[in-house]
Design an enzyme around this catalytic site. Structure first.
Site, PDB file in Angstrom:
ATOM      1  N   GLY A  10       0.842  -1.211   0.000  1.00 27.02           N
ATOM      2  CA  GLY A  10       0.000   0.000   0.000  1.00 27.02           C
ATOM      3  C   GLY A  10       0.865   1.244   0.000  1.00 27.02           C
ATOM      4  N   ARG A  71       0.750  -4.697  -5.609  1.00 29.01           N
ATOM      5  CA  ARG A  71       0.723  -5.948  -4.849  1.00 29.01           C
ATOM      6  C   ARG A  71       0.995  -7.023  -5.899  1.00 29.01           C
ATOM      7  NH1 ARG A  71      -1.216  -4.107   0.191  1.00 29.01           N
ATOM      8  NH2 ARG A  71      -2.638  -2.343  -0.011  1.00 29.01           N
ATOM      9  N   ASP A 102       4.466  -4.970   6.190  1.00 27.23           N
ATOM     10  CA  ASP A 102       4.832  -6.321   6.630  1.00 27.23           C
ATOM     11  C   ASP A 102       4.821  -7.340   5.487  1.00 27.23           C
ATOM     12  OD1 ASP A 102       2.083  -6.180   6.498  1.00 27.23           O
ATOM     13  OD2 ASP A 102       1.740  -7.408   8.272  1.00 27.23           O
ATOM     14  N   THR A 125       4.323   2.437   5.615  1.00 27.44           N
ATOM     15  CA  THR A 125       2.935   1.976   5.641  1.00 27.44           C
ATOM     16  C   THR A 125       2.153   2.881   6.584  1.00 27.44           C
ATOM     17  OG1 THR A 125       1.445   0.232   6.440  1.00 27.44           O
ATOM     18  CG2 THR A 125       3.675   0.180   7.303  1.00 27.44           C
ATOM     19  N   ASP A 127      -0.165   1.984   8.400  1.00 26.05           N
ATOM     20  CA  ASP A 127      -0.744   1.187   9.488  1.00 26.05           C
ATOM     21  C   ASP A 127      -0.007   1.274  10.819  1.00 26.05           C
ATOM     22  OD1 ASP A 127      -2.687   0.313   7.779  1.00 26.05           O
ATOM     23  OD2 ASP A 127      -1.615  -1.503   7.196  1.00 26.05           O
ATOM     24  N   ASP A 129       2.076  -0.790  12.036  1.00 22.52           N
ATOM     25  CA  ASP A 129       1.927  -2.092  12.690  1.00 22.52           C
ATOM     26  C   ASP A 129       3.212  -2.913  12.719  1.00 22.52           C
ATOM     27  OD1 ASP A 129       1.980  -2.448   9.980  1.00 22.52           O
ATOM     28  OD2 ASP A 129       0.319  -3.861   9.890  1.00 22.52           O
ATOM     29  N   ARG A 171      -7.154  -3.109   8.818  1.00 23.31           N
ATOM     30  CA  ARG A 171      -7.756  -4.448   8.718  1.00 23.31           C
ATOM     31  C   ARG A 171      -7.326  -5.328   9.888  1.00 23.31           C
ATOM     32  NH1 ARG A 171      -5.870  -5.854   2.870  1.00 23.31           N
ATOM     33  NH2 ARG A 171      -4.366  -4.389   3.684  1.00 23.31           N
TER      34      ARG A 171
HETATM   35  P1  ATP Z   1       0.595  -2.302   3.622  1.00 23.73           P
HETATM   36  O1  ATP Z   1       0.892  -2.601   5.073  1.00 23.73           O
HETATM   37  O2  ATP Z   1       0.573  -0.847   3.358  1.00 23.73           O
HETATM   38  O3  ATP Z   1      -0.584  -3.041   3.078  1.00 23.73           O
HETATM   39  P2  ATP Z   1       2.391  -4.347   2.673  1.00 23.73           P
HETATM   40  O4  ATP Z   1       3.820  -4.318   2.306  1.00 23.73           O
HETATM   41  O5  ATP Z   1       2.027  -5.144   3.910  1.00 23.73           O
HETATM   42  O6  ATP Z   1       1.869  -2.846   2.786  1.00 23.73           O
HETATM   43  P3  ATP Z   1       1.166  -6.376   0.973  1.00 23.73           P
HETATM   44  O7  ATP Z   1       0.224  -6.237  -0.151  1.00 23.73           O
HETATM   45  O8  ATP Z   1       0.768  -7.227   2.127  1.00 23.73           O
HETATM   46  O9  ATP Z   1       1.511  -4.878   1.445  1.00 23.73           O
HETATM   47  O10 ATP Z   1       2.563  -6.951   0.414  1.00 23.73           O
HETATM   48  C1  ATP Z   1       3.198  -6.313  -0.681  1.00 23.73           C
HETATM   49  C2  ATP Z   1       3.778  -7.351  -1.591  1.00 23.73           C
HETATM   50  O11 ATP Z   1       4.792  -8.094  -0.897  1.00 23.73           O
HETATM   51  C3  ATP Z   1       2.806  -8.404  -2.105  1.00 23.73           C
HETATM   52  O12 ATP Z   1       2.031  -7.956  -3.160  1.00 23.73           O
HETATM   53  C4  ATP Z   1       3.770  -9.501  -2.529  1.00 23.73           C
HETATM   54  O13 ATP Z   1       4.358  -9.190  -3.762  1.00 23.73           O
HETATM   55  C5  ATP Z   1       4.844  -9.412  -1.440  1.00 23.73           C
HETATM   56  N1  ATP Z   1       4.509 -10.410  -0.395  1.00 23.73           N
HETATM   57  C6  ATP Z   1       3.639 -10.294   0.620  1.00 23.73           C
HETATM   58  N2  ATP Z   1       3.557 -11.435   1.330  1.00 23.73           N
HETATM   59  C7  ATP Z   1       4.391 -12.305   0.715  1.00 23.73           C
HETATM   60  C8  ATP Z   1       4.734 -13.685   0.935  1.00 23.73           C
HETATM   61  N3  ATP Z   1       4.205 -14.381   1.944  1.00 23.73           N
HETATM   62  N4  ATP Z   1       5.621 -14.253   0.095  1.00 23.73           N
HETATM   63  C9  ATP Z   1       6.172 -13.547  -0.910  1.00 23.73           C
HETATM   64  N5  ATP Z   1       5.883 -12.278  -1.188  1.00 23.73           N
HETATM   65  C10 ATP Z   1       5.010 -11.658  -0.394  1.00 23.73           C
END
Ligand code: ATP
Length: 321
Positions: A10, A71, A102, A125, A127, A129, A171
């Site tokens: 995000g 994503r 995360d 992020t 969040d 978190d 969330r």
């Molecule tokens: P936000 O907290 O703002 O949502 P985020 O980094 O947690 O940000 P996610 O969509 O959860 O956002 O993760 C970003 C990208 O990281 C995913 O689209 C994917 O490409 C990669 N990713 C997340 N989880 C995994 C996983 N378990 N294995 C491999 N890649 C992952």
């Protein structure tokens, strides 16, 4: 030396300030930076640009991310992470800096452990978190956006003697709800980290209602009872005489010019990421704790999840009489 740079997951206000800090502190250390577009997608597609000092001019004040974000479903598969590593090596990238949350760090951890790629993360992020940093880049701006919006809602709520149930992002985490709720003087704050006892909430609302003309309930979208709509229905079902409205703040919480706090944090952490690479660090997130830059292993930053501050919840309840 060459650093690859992505913004992932995000978007968060302040990501641009962090991109600027990485690029300029790298240049200061004779390191070249290659920005890959749309997070892990850009690495898989070999879609990148060489960044220089002027390419990050006039972006410190801009929301969103000039590198775009995504994503990436493909990155969940080990064979695609191998392909990403091969692409990075083909382009002579020695280390990857990932600005994200995360999920992005889970992917970064796997890339680093499976291939040996040097990866350093920066918490970007809204969040807040992640464990191992007092605040994440984007959080301060997001809660200020919520406060500005809810202050306006309060004006109309008071004029019409209404109850407003306001849904904010979160969330899995209630940090946005908690701090913005305290800042707007919300009569109740519902977060995913604690069980919502609806009877308790309804009783409290009745007493609040006796002494106040308006009532604001802040609900994190991931609350265990449900979203703002569910909470509003429960209030309406109990108190037919209450005029109850629902507002979902939605994506405005992600946009806007970053606050001064987020710009400064992003600048420190972006420069800190380059320093970490120079020190030979990998598999870590660069965070800020008690005004000091710290290094936290990815698995700790992700798994330990920052705990919601029980004292802040108590404070909010005490002050909302
Ligand atoms: P936000 O907290 O703002 O949502 P985020 O980094 O947690 O940000 P996610 O969509 O959860 O956002 O993760 C970003 C990208 O990281 C995913 O689209 C994917 O490409 C990669 N990713 C997340 N989880 C995994 C996983 N378990 N294995 C491999 N890649 C992952």
């Amino acid at each position: 030396m060459n650093i690859g740079l992505i913004t992932s997951g995000g978007d968060a206000p302040g990501m641009n300030a962090c991109v600027r800090a990485v690029v300029r502190s790298a240049i200061n250390n004779d390191i070249s930076v290659y920005g890959f577009y749309r997070g892990y997608e850009g690495i898989l597609d070999n879609d990148f640009v060489k960044m220089d000092a002027s390419s990050v001019g006039q972006i410190i004040q801009r929301g969103g991310t000039i590198l775009k974000t995504a994503r990436s479903k493909r990155f969940f598969e080990a064979e695609n992470r191998k392909l990403a590593f091969e692409n990075l090596k083909k382009n002579n990238i020695d280390a990857l800096v990932v600005i994200g949350g995360d999920g992005s760090f889970t992917g970064a951890k796997l890339l680093s452990s499976e291939t040996g790629m040097v990866v350093v993360g920066v918490p970007g992020t809204i969040d807040n978190d992640l464990y191992g940093t007092d605040f994440t880049i984007g959080y301060d701006t997001a809660i200020n956006t919520v406060v500005e919006a809810v202050d306006k809602i309060r004006d109309t709520a008071m004029s019409h003697d209404r109850v407003f149930v306001v849904e904010v992002m979160g969330r899995d985490a209630g940090f946005i709800a908690l701090r913005s709720g305290i800042a707007v003087g919300a009569e109740a704050i519902l977060v995913p980290e604690t069980t919502t006892y609806i009877e308790h909430l309804l009783e409290r609302l009745q007493t609040r209602r006796e002494s106040k003309s308006s009532v604001i309930v802040i609900v994190a979208e991931g609350d265990d009872f449900g979203g703002a709509q569910d909470v509003a229905e429960a209030i309406k079902n109990r108190y037919a005489n209450f005029d109850v409205k629902v507002t979902k703040l939605g994506h405005i919480q992600r946009g806007g010019n970053p606050s001064a706090m987020d710009r400064v944090l992003a600048s420190f952490l972006g420069a800190g990421a380059v320093e970490a690479v120079l020190e030979g660090k990998s598999g870590i997130m660069v965070g800020m704790e008690h005004k000091k830059v710290v290094h936290v292993p990815f698995e700790k930053a992700i798994k330990h999840h920052q705990q919601i501050d029980g004292n802040l919840l108590k404070l909010a309840e005490m002050l909302s009489v």
